[in-house]
Design an enzyme around this catalytic site. Structure first.
Site, short mmCIF file in Angstrom:
data_model
loop_
_atom_site.label_atom_id
_atom_site.label_comp_id
_atom_site.label_asym_id
_atom_site.label_seq_id
_atom_site.Cartn_x
_atom_site.Cartn_y
_atom_site.Cartn_z
N ALA A 110 24.33 42.52 35.23
CA ALA A 110 24.64 41.64 36.61
C ALA A 110 24.84 40.17 36.43
CB ALA A 110 23.04 41.48 36.92
N SER A 170 34.26 35.46 41.12
CA SER A 170 35.32 35.02 39.94
C SER A 170 35.17 33.97 39.00
CB SER A 170 36.68 34.78 40.91
OG SER A 170 36.99 35.98 41.80
N THR A 190 26.46 47.46 40.15
CA THR A 190 26.43 48.92 39.99
C THR A 190 25.19 49.41 39.34
OG1 THR A 190 28.76 48.44 40.15
CG2 THR A 190 28.02 50.51 39.04
N ALA A 198 29.34 26.72 28.36
CA ALA A 198 28.24 26.67 27.13
C ALA A 198 26.78 26.62 27.76
CB ALA A 198 28.19 25.22 26.40
N GLU A 204 37.07 46.26 29.50
CA GLU A 204 36.65 46.35 30.73
C GLU A 204 37.75 46.50 31.82
OE1 GLU A 204 33.73 43.51 31.35
OE2 GLU A 204 32.64 43.99 29.19
N GLY A 223 37.13 41.57 37.68
CA GLY A 223 38.10 40.63 37.86
C GLY A 223 39.18 41.00 38.89
N GLU A 246 43.94 39.00 41.75
CA GLU A 246 44.59 37.45 41.48
C GLU A 246 44.28 37.00 40.27
OE1 GLU A 246 42.88 38.63 44.13
OE2 GLU A 246 44.81 39.33 45.28
C1 LIG Z 1 31.97 48.20 44.29
C2 LIG Z 1 31.67 46.83 43.48
C3 LIG Z 1 30.89 47.12 42.30
C4 LIG Z 1 30.66 45.97 41.51
N1 LIG Z 1 29.78 45.95 40.57
C5 LIG Z 1 29.48 44.87 39.93
C6 LIG Z 1 28.55 44.79 38.71
O1 LIG Z 1 28.03 45.87 38.15
N2 LIG Z 1 28.22 43.69 38.15
C7 LIG Z 1 28.61 42.52 38.69
O2 LIG Z 1 28.30 41.48 38.09
N3 LIG Z 1 29.71 42.34 39.67
C8 LIG Z 1 30.13 43.50 40.31
N4 LIG Z 1 30.99 43.76 41.22
C9 LIG Z 1 31.34 42.40 41.77
C10 LIG Z 1 32.78 42.07 41.53
O3 LIG Z 1 33.05 41.97 40.13
C11 LIG Z 1 33.15 40.59 42.20
O4 LIG Z 1 33.18 41.06 43.61
C12 LIG Z 1 34.43 40.11 41.99
O5 LIG Z 1 34.47 39.52 40.56
C13 LIG Z 1 34.96 39.15 42.90
O6 LIG Z 1 33.97 38.19 43.26
P1 LIG Z 1 33.62 37.59 44.48
O7 LIG Z 1 33.42 38.68 45.19
O8 LIG Z 1 32.63 36.64 44.43
O9 LIG Z 1 34.97 37.16 45.06
P2 LIG Z 1 35.62 35.57 45.16
O10 LIG Z 1 35.43 35.03 43.55
O11 LIG Z 1 34.97 34.88 46.12
O12 LIG Z 1 36.98 35.79 45.64
C14 LIG Z 1 37.45 35.83 46.71
C15 LIG Z 1 38.98 35.70 46.95
O13 LIG Z 1 39.64 34.65 46.34
C16 LIG Z 1 40.34 34.90 45.28
N5 LIG Z 1 40.07 33.96 43.89
C17 LIG Z 1 39.09 33.38 43.53
N6 LIG Z 1 39.56 32.58 42.61
C18 LIG Z 1 40.75 32.45 42.44
C19 LIG Z 1 41.50 31.92 41.44
N7 LIG Z 1 41.11 31.01 40.57
N8 LIG Z 1 42.97 32.14 41.99
C20 LIG Z 1 43.19 32.61 42.79
N9 LIG Z 1 42.41 33.40 43.72
C21 LIG Z 1 41.10 33.40 43.48
C22 LIG Z 1 39.97 36.25 44.89
O14 LIG Z 1 40.91 37.08 44.04
C23 LIG Z 1 39.55 36.84 46.06
O15 LIG Z 1 40.71 37.47 46.48
C24 LIG Z 1 31.12 44.48 41.94
C25 LIG Z 1 31.83 44.56 43.12
C26 LIG Z 1 32.24 45.77 44.04
C27 LIG Z 1 33.07 45.61 45.15
#
Ligand SMILES: Cc1cc2nc3c(=O)[nH]c(=O)nc-3n(C[C@H](O)[C@H](O)[C@H](O)COP(=O)(O)OP(=O)(O)OC[C@H]3O[C@@H](n4cnc5c(N)ncnc54)[C@H](O)[C@@H]3O)c2cc1C
Length: 390
Positions: free
Chosen positions: A136, A144, A170, A192, A255, A377, A380
């Site tokens: 989690a 991100s 998940t 940190a 991963e 990840g 992008e």
């Molecule tokens: C089906 C599914 C299963 C998942 N399972 C897990 C899990 O088991 N555990 C867990 O912890 N998470 C899980 N996730 C979460 C997933 O890892 C996140 O949705 C993903 O990392 C993106 O984070 P966010 O949704 O907050 O999008 P955001 O970070 O808000 O991003 C929104 C948009 O902004 C862009 N963006 C963000 N930062 C930048 C940057 N620096 N430069 C350019 N573009 C940027 C992104 O690419 C995206 O297009 C899951 C998600 C899904 C859909």
């Protein structure tokens, strides 16, 4: 209605990664998906998670955590076994089982950073399916940007008290334990402040939301987790306090490879279904496969699929010697997930209206594939990582 399971068409460049033992294992995995999973996919999709006892069945057949050392309930085999497990899931066109996250991500954290007591406590139960696990990280306010995590774990004598919530987790609904990324420090340097804490789901203050209503991967258990003054002993800390970010980075290349493997095999399955369909479907008195447009389109897709396969198998060779770079793995995840989206879209088109009907595997693949460009990840972020290596 077409069956979900299919064998991929042989790649133009023969694959060279596997030996006879790998192939025997593949056969076991294939049969497991055909017998236990494919007939139940619709049921899993309606209840939004697999049956709990599927985990025990997979454990009994040695399909969970096979790469863990034998002393901790695994078989100590190489990661090609993980690759086979994922490929066979994709060839079965199943997106319900969350085994890989449990076996190839959570187990690795415990094996890499846990102490002996933690490994002996958790890993054998994970390998048998007695315990289902999740990781989690993501929160409603941050995905991100992991360093912005707000879930806190505050020291209180021999315990931590955890408050916060996680989203999109998940295996969250069925999990018995989640590794929770928590903020334990207040350093200016956000990386940190993070620690990984193993939290049992039956502790007071731990609650789960209902499975989330996703557009695809409907049979896969994905939910929110909430922590309300949840008390855990400090012995549940994984590795050292404040080292969470570093620990998360260690396995990131692998991963990303997991997603690349899903997408590559998913594209091969979608392609095989489409070749079969176009050979059977007739229009204007001929098979759809006989039209030049179909043949050229399939030739284009086959070329793209096979180019990606060569890159991915080479990445896997490097992975086996622990020499795969973060940039190369990020490129595999980015490029192969984009390729899968393109392949599945073109394949759906070649199915005509039937491709839009959910009883056809290609329709489910079309909606299921979309998440691959987002999780592990976003693509992008993958480009960000690749560009940093320039
Ligand atoms: C089906 C599914 C299963 C998942 N399972 C897990 C899990 O088991 N555990 C867990 O912890 N998470 C899980 N996730 C979460 C997933 O890892 C996140 O949705 C993903 O990392 C993106 O984070 P966010 O949704 O907050 O999008 P955001 O970070 O808000 O991003 C929104 C948009 O902004 C862009 N963006 C963000 N930062 C930048 C940057 N620096 N430069 C350019 N573009 C940027 C992104 O690419 C995206 O297009 C899951 C998600 C899904 C859909």
């Amino acid at each position: 209605m077409q069956s979900g399971a299919i064998r991929p068409i042989n790649n133009m460049l023969p694959r060279q990664l596997f030996n006879a033992e790998h192939e025997a294992f593949r056969e076991t995995v294939r049969k497991f998906y055909e017998k236990e999973v494919v007939p139940n996919i619709e049921k899993y999709e309606s209840q939004q998670h697999v049956d709990r006892d599927l985990w025990n069945k997979a454990g009994a057949m040695g399909l969970l955590c096979p790469t863990m050392p034998e002393a901790y309930g695994g078989y100590g085999v190489d990661r090609l076994y993980s690759m086979i497990l994922i490929e066979e899931q994709a060839y079965a066109m199943d997106s319900s089982t969350g085994f890989s996250l449990h076996s190839d991500i959570v187990a690795n954290y415990i094996n890499n950073f846990g102490n002996e007591e933690q490994k002996l406590h958790w890993l054998p139960k994970m390998a048998s399916g007695e315990v289902v696990t999740a990781i989690a990280m993501t929160e409603p306010g941050t995905g991100s940007d992991l360093q912005a995590v707000r879930t806190t774990a505050v020291s209180d004598g021999d315990d931590f008290i955890i408050n916060g919530s996680k989203i999109f987790i998940t295996n969250g609904y069925l999990c018995d334990m989640a590794i929770v990324v928590c903020k334990t420090g207040s350093s200016e340097k956000g990386s940190a402040n993070l620690s990984l804490i193993m939290v049992e789901a039956d502790r007071a203050g731990f609650s789960k939301g209902k499975p989330l209503n996703k557009i695809g991967m409907k049979g896969q258990d994905t939910c929110e987790l909430f922590f309300d003054n949840l008390r855990v002993p400090k012995t549940n800390l994984l590795g050292m306090e404040g080292m969470g970010f570093m620990m998360l980075m260690k396995e990131l290349a692998w991963e990303r490879m997991l997603v690349a493997i899903i997408c590559q095999a998913g594209a091969e399955a979608a392609f095989a279904h489409t070749v079969q369909y176009t050979k059977e479907r007739k229009a204007f008195g001929k098979t759809v496969s006989s039209f030049q447009n179909t043949r050229f389109k399939l030739a284009e897709l086959r070329t793209e699929i096979d180019f990606c396969r060569a890159y991915l198998d080479r990445c896997m060779e490097l992975q086996l010697t622990e020499s795969l770079g973060i940039d190369a793995a990020a490129a595999a995840k980015y490029k192969i997930s984009e390729m899968f989206s393109k392949v599945v879209d073109e394949c759906l088109q070649l199915h005509g209206g039937y491709g839009y009907m959910l009883e056809y595997p290609i329709a489910r693949a079309y909606i299921d594939n979309r998440a691959n460009r987002i999780y592990a990840g976003t693509n992008e972020i993958m480009k960000e990582l690749i560009s940093r290596s320039l």
